[in-house]
Design a protein around this motif. Structure first.
Motif, PDB file in Angstrom:
ATOM      1  N   VAL A  25      36.941 -28.668  62.552  1.00 21.99           N
ATOM      2  CA  VAL A  25      38.344 -29.048  62.734  1.00 21.99           C
ATOM      3  C   VAL A  25      39.231 -27.808  62.634  1.00 21.99           C
ATOM      4  CG1 VAL A  25      40.275 -30.363  61.758  1.00 21.99           C
ATOM      5  CG2 VAL A  25      38.022 -31.423  61.948  1.00 21.99           C
ATOM      6  N   ALA A  26      38.984 -26.988  61.621  1.00 21.13           N
ATOM      7  CA  ALA A  26      39.776 -25.766  61.446  1.00 21.13           C
ATOM      8  C   ALA A  26      39.648 -24.848  62.662  1.00 21.13           C
ATOM      9  CB  ALA A  26      39.352 -25.038  60.172  1.00 21.13           C
ATOM     10  N   ALA A  27      38.436 -24.725  63.198  1.00 27.06           N
ATOM     11  CA  ALA A  27      38.228 -23.874  64.379  1.00 27.06           C
ATOM     12  C   ALA A  27      38.988 -24.418  65.586  1.00 27.06           C
ATOM     13  CB  ALA A  27      36.739 -23.759  64.687  1.00 27.06           C
ATOM     14  N   SER A  28      39.046 -25.748  65.716  1.00 34.01           N
ATOM     15  CA  SER A  28      39.757 -26.330  66.857  1.00 34.01           C
ATOM     16  C   SER A  28      41.257 -26.070  66.762  1.00 34.01           C
ATOM     17  CB  SER A  28      39.468 -27.831  66.966  1.00 34.01           C
ATOM     18  OG  SER A  28      40.145 -28.567  65.968  1.00 34.01           O
ATOM     19  N   TRP A  29      41.808 -26.191  65.555  1.00 31.57           N
ATOM     20  CA  TRP A  29      43.249 -25.939  65.389  1.00 31.57           C
ATOM     21  C   TRP A  29      43.566 -24.458  65.506  1.00 31.57           C
ATOM     22  CZ3 TRP A  29      47.346 -29.215  65.260  1.00 31.57           C
ATOM     23  CH2 TRP A  29      47.018 -30.569  65.311  1.00 31.57           C
ATOM     24  N   GLN A  30      42.674 -23.600  65.053  1.00 35.81           N
ATOM     25  CA  GLN A  30      42.881 -22.164  65.210  1.00 35.81           C
ATOM     26  C   GLN A  30      42.887 -21.799  66.694  1.00 35.81           C
ATOM     27  OE1 GLN A  30      43.760 -20.100  62.697  1.00 35.81           O
ATOM     28  NE2 GLN A  30      44.148 -18.622  64.315  1.00 35.81           N
ATOM     29  N   ALA A  31      42.038 -22.457  67.483  1.00 40.48           N
ATOM     30  CA  ALA A  31      42.022 -22.226  68.924  1.00 40.48           C
ATOM     31  C   ALA A  31      43.368 -22.607  69.534  1.00 40.48           C
ATOM     32  CB  ALA A  31      40.891 -23.025  69.573  1.00 40.48           C
ATOM     33  N   GLU A  66      51.896 -23.619  65.321  1.00 41.40           N
ATOM     34  CA  GLU A  66      52.085 -22.416  64.496  1.00 41.40           C
ATOM     35  C   GLU A  66      51.177 -22.394  63.276  1.00 41.40           C
ATOM     36  OE1 GLU A  66      56.089 -21.558  63.411  1.00 41.40           O
ATOM     37  OE2 GLU A  66      56.314 -20.451  65.276  1.00 41.40           O
ATOM     38  N   SER A  67      50.972 -23.564  62.666  1.00 41.71           N
ATOM     39  CA  SER A  67      50.134 -23.630  61.466  1.00 41.71           C
ATOM     40  C   SER A  67      49.611 -25.052  61.319  1.00 41.71           C
ATOM     41  CB  SER A  67      50.928 -23.220  60.226  1.00 41.71           C
ATOM     42  OG  SER A  67      52.008 -24.119  60.018  1.00 41.71           O
ATOM     43  N   PHE A  68      48.601 -25.222  60.476  1.00 42.00           N
ATOM     44  CA  PHE A  68      48.023 -26.542  60.246  1.00 42.00           C
ATOM     45  C   PHE A  68      47.414 -26.612  58.851  1.00 42.00           C
ATOM     46  CE2 PHE A  68      44.460 -24.030  61.619  1.00 42.00           C
ATOM     47  CZ  PHE A  68      43.403 -24.492  60.852  1.00 42.00           C
ATOM     48  N   GLU A  69      47.213 -27.837  58.401  1.00 40.90           N
ATOM     49  CA  GLU A  69      46.539 -28.096  57.132  1.00 40.90           C
ATOM     50  C   GLU A  69      45.733 -29.383  57.302  1.00 40.90           C
ATOM     51  OE1 GLU A  69      47.638 -29.708  52.654  1.00 40.90           O
ATOM     52  OE2 GLU A  69      49.240 -29.262  54.073  1.00 40.90           O
ATOM     53  N   VAL A  87      45.602 -34.372  60.009  1.00 35.45           N
ATOM     54  CA  VAL A  87      46.019 -32.971  60.047  1.00 35.45           C
ATOM     55  C   VAL A  87      47.541 -32.918  60.065  1.00 35.45           C
ATOM     56  CG1 VAL A  87      45.940 -30.799  61.339  1.00 35.45           C
ATOM     57  CG2 VAL A  87      43.938 -32.301  61.303  1.00 35.45           C
ATOM     58  N   ARG A  88      48.091 -32.095  59.185  1.00 36.10           N
ATOM     59  CA  ARG A  88      49.528 -31.805  59.207  1.00 36.10           C
ATOM     60  C   ARG A  88      49.688 -30.455  59.900  1.00 36.10           C
ATOM     61  NH1 ARG A  88      49.228 -33.309  53.308  1.00 36.10           N
ATOM     62  NH2 ARG A  88      49.513 -35.567  53.395  1.00 36.10           N
ATOM     63  N   TYR A  89      50.669 -30.386  60.783  1.00 37.68           N
ATOM     64  CA  TYR A  89      50.837 -29.142  61.522  1.00 37.68           C
ATOM     65  C   TYR A  89      52.297 -28.895  61.842  1.00 37.68           C
ATOM     66  CZ  TYR A  89      51.079 -32.133  65.705  1.00 37.68           C
ATOM     67  OH  TYR A  89      51.431 -33.080  66.641  1.00 37.68           O
ATOM     68  N   ARG A  90      52.576 -27.649  62.137  1.00 42.69           N
ATOM     69  CA  ARG A  90      53.915 -27.235  62.555  1.00 42.69           C
ATOM     70  C   ARG A  90      53.816 -26.739  63.989  1.00 42.69           C
ATOM     71  NH1 ARG A  90      58.424 -23.914  59.412  1.00 42.69           N
ATOM     72  NH2 ARG A  90      58.673 -26.040  58.680  1.00 42.69           N
ATOM     73  N   ARG A  94      61.239 -25.269  71.877  1.00 40.35           N
ATOM     74  CA  ARG A  94      62.536 -24.638  72.163  1.00 40.35           C
ATOM     75  C   ARG A  94      63.122 -23.963  70.929  1.00 40.35           C
ATOM     76  NH1 ARG A  94      65.219 -28.733  76.561  1.00 40.35           N
ATOM     77  NH2 ARG A  94      63.495 -28.535  77.992  1.00 40.35           N
ATOM     78  N   SER A  95      62.299 -23.205  70.259  1.00 39.61           N
ATOM     79  CA  SER A  95      62.656 -22.423  69.071  1.00 39.61           C
ATOM     80  C   SER A  95      62.949 -23.259  67.832  1.00 39.61           C
ATOM     81  CB  SER A  95      63.847 -21.500  69.357  1.00 39.61           C
ATOM     82  OG  SER A  95      63.536 -20.628  70.410  1.00 39.61           O
ATOM     83  N   PHE A  96      62.686 -24.561  67.888  1.00 38.95           N
ATOM     84  CA  PHE A  96      62.879 -25.414  66.716  1.00 38.95           C
ATOM     85  C   PHE A  96      61.526 -25.818  66.154  1.00 38.95           C
ATOM     86  CE2 PHE A  96      66.768 -26.087  69.176  1.00 38.95           C
ATOM     87  CZ  PHE A  96      67.732 -25.864  68.199  1.00 38.95           C
ATOM     88  N   PRO A  97      61.352 -25.679  64.833  1.00 40.02           N
ATOM     89  CA  PRO A  97      60.085 -26.085  64.220  1.00 40.02           C
ATOM     90  C   PRO A  97      60.063 -27.599  63.955  1.00 40.02           C
ATOM     91  CG  PRO A  97      61.522 -25.133  62.565  1.00 40.02           C
ATOM     92  CD  PRO A  97      62.246 -25.026  63.879  1.00 40.02           C
ATOM     93  N   PHE A  98      58.908 -28.184  64.167  1.00 39.60           N
ATOM     94  CA  PHE A  98      58.689 -29.595  63.862  1.00 39.60           C
ATOM     95  C   PHE A  98      57.447 -29.709  63.006  1.00 39.60           C
ATOM     96  CE2 PHE A  98      61.206 -29.678  67.695  1.00 39.60           C
ATOM     97  CZ  PHE A  98      62.068 -30.741  67.501  1.00 39.60           C
ATOM     98  N   ASP A  99      57.577 -30.364  61.858  1.00 34.09           N
ATOM     99  CA  ASP A  99      56.444 -30.624  60.990  1.00 34.09           C
ATOM    100  C   ASP A  99      55.953 -32.033  61.279  1.00 34.09           C
ATOM    101  OD1 ASP A  99      56.470 -28.128  59.679  1.00 34.09           O
ATOM    102  OD2 ASP A  99      58.135 -28.796  58.419  1.00 34.09           O
ATOM    103  N   LEU A 100      54.709 -32.123  61.732  1.00 30.44           N
ATOM    104  CA  LEU A 100      54.143 -33.385  62.193  1.00 30.44           C
ATOM    105  C   LEU A 100      52.804 -33.666  61.532  1.00 30.44           C
ATOM    106  CD1 LEU A 100      54.879 -32.697  65.952  1.00 30.44           C
ATOM    107  CD2 LEU A 100      56.201 -34.185  64.451  1.00 30.44           C
ATOM    108  N   GLU A 101      52.325 -34.881  61.726  1.00 31.37           N
ATOM    109  CA  GLU A 101      51.016 -35.285  61.212  1.00 31.37           C
ATOM    110  C   GLU A 101      50.323 -36.083  62.297  1.00 31.37           C
ATOM    111  OE1 GLU A 101      49.906 -38.494  57.968  1.00 31.37           O
ATOM    112  OE2 GLU A 101      50.487 -36.598  57.002  1.00 31.37           O
ATOM    113  N   THR A 102      49.026 -35.885  62.432  1.00 27.99           N
ATOM    114  CA  THR A 102      48.249 -36.621  63.426  1.00 27.99           C
ATOM    115  C   THR A 102      46.912 -37.034  62.832  1.00 27.99           C
ATOM    116  OG1 THR A 102      47.461 -36.595  65.710  1.00 27.99           O
ATOM    117  CG2 THR A 102      47.130 -34.578  64.435  1.00 27.99           C
TER     118      THR A 102
END
Length: 126
Positions: A25-31, A66-69, A87-90, A94-102
């Motif tokens: 999972v980590a490798a997929s998000w890093q990709a 940009e990042s994930f956990e 997975v929680r990710y950012r 359009r230059s705005f960050p969104f913190d999401l979960e999937t």
């Protein structure tokens, strides 16, 4: 006897071990972070790859991560053959960050874990 126990220690994890899934999972998000949707495509289940080409997948793959956990892993079966991963990710839009979960669904096939986008609510963001 100790040598025999130590040399077989890796066998206790068995197919579908959580540590293997977490690494995958980590490798997929890093990709995704690196914008390499080809690697992510290779991590999708065989059945999914029969329905979408690598080129089509790369065109719709979310590259704005940009990042994930990895928040949670739920394994099913004995030995585990399916998993639901939260997975929680950012992501930036359009230059705005969104913190999401999937939630992602992973299946054990051909000796490894593979993402099953057909079971996700929005397969292309996976």
């Amino acid at each position: 006897v100790l040598f025999l126990v130590l040399s077989c220690a890796h066998m206790g994890a068995g197919p579908g071990a959580e540590a293997d899934l977490r690494e995958r999972v980590a490798a997929s998000w890093q990709a995704k972070i690196e914008g390499n949707c080809g690697i992510l495509y290779d991590m999708t289940a065989a059945e999914f790859r029969q329905t979408m080409s690598r080129k089509e997948f790369s065109a719709v793959c979310n590259k704005n991560i940009e990042s994930f956990e990895i928040a949670d892993i739920g394994l099913a079966g004995e030995p585990p053959k399916e998993a639901e991963v939260t997975v929680r990710y950012r992501m930036m839009f359009r230059s705005f960050p969104f913190d999401l979960e999937t939630k992602q669904y992973w299946v054990w096939e051909s000796g490894d874990w593979f993402l099953d986008p057909t079971r996700n609510a929005t397969p292309m963001n996976q």
